[in-house]
Design a protein around this motif. Sequence first.
Motif, PDB file in Angstrom:
ATOM      1  N   ALA A 187       0.845  -1.201   0.000  1.00 28.65           N
ATOM      2  CA  ALA A 187       0.000   0.000   0.000  1.00 28.65           C
ATOM      3  C   ALA A 187       0.879   1.248   0.000  1.00 28.65           C
ATOM      4  CB  ALA A 187      -0.914  -0.019   1.212  1.00 28.65           C
ATOM      5  N   HIS A 188       1.997   1.178   0.701  1.00 31.20           N
ATOM      6  CA  HIS A 188       2.928   2.307   0.738  1.00 31.20           C
ATOM      7  C   HIS A 188       3.465   2.591  -0.667  1.00 31.20           C
ATOM      8  CE1 HIS A 188       6.915   4.072   2.488  1.00 31.20           C
ATOM      9  NE2 HIS A 188       6.302   4.911   1.707  1.00 31.20           N
ATOM     10  N   ASP A 189       3.885   1.559  -1.380  1.00 29.48           N
ATOM     11  CA  ASP A 189       4.395   1.728  -2.749  1.00 29.48           C
ATOM     12  C   ASP A 189       3.329   2.350  -3.648  1.00 29.48           C
ATOM     13  OD1 ASP A 189       6.828   0.497  -2.070  1.00 29.48           O
ATOM     14  OD2 ASP A 189       6.073  -1.484  -2.627  1.00 29.48           O
ATOM     15  N   CYS A 190       2.132   1.841  -3.554  1.00 33.66           N
ATOM     16  CA  CYS A 190       1.026   2.326  -4.370  1.00 33.66           C
ATOM     17  C   CYS A 190       0.754   3.800  -4.061  1.00 33.66           C
ATOM     18  CB  CYS A 190      -0.209   1.486  -4.096  1.00 33.66           C
ATOM     19  SG  CYS A 190      -1.636   1.924  -5.092  1.00 33.66           S
ATOM     20  N   ALA A 191       0.708   4.144  -2.799  1.00 28.97           N
ATOM     21  CA  ALA A 191       0.455   5.528  -2.389  1.00 28.97           C
ATOM     22  C   ALA A 191       1.571   6.447  -2.861  1.00 28.97           C
ATOM     23  CB  ALA A 191       0.310   5.599  -0.873  1.00 28.97           C
ATOM     24  N   ARG A 192       2.795   5.986  -2.792  1.00 32.80           N
ATOM     25  CA  ARG A 192       3.933   6.795  -3.221  1.00 32.80           C
ATOM     26  C   ARG A 192       3.824   7.143  -4.707  1.00 32.80           C
ATOM     27  NH1 ARG A 192       9.097   4.123  -3.134  1.00 32.80           N
ATOM     28  NH2 ARG A 192      10.041   5.474  -4.628  1.00 32.80           N
TER      29      ARG A 192
END
Length: 122
Positions: free
Chosen positions: A4-9
């Motif tokens: 989710a962090h990668d996607c949000a970034r």
Amino acid sequence: SETAHDCARRMIAQDPQKAVELLSQVLDTPRAWRHYGEALMKSGQMPEVKEALDKAEIEHKRWHSAYHRAAASHRLNRGLAYEALGDAVMAWQECAKAADIDKDWQLAKEQAERLAKAAVLS
């Protein structure tokens, strides 16, 4: 797999508000806090930016301290293993390295000092 962090970034540039929403759910690392601050900035939520970036700095310092303690623990354990094997010089060197890696760890300093005396005698 993408977190989710990668996607949000990836989303920060095109949909910063959606990135803020996603990142607010995964604030478990210093990098997540930094990216959260960046997303807040891009979405115009300026009052919250400083708080998020301050939290990123605090979390990074905490992470960095734990990193040093883990590395120092590894060296201290190696030193104690060398001592058990009868190699006083290597034991002292490893414990001295542990004390150097984590300068606030009194136990490592004590072991390095103790083993320095043994290394001189060997």
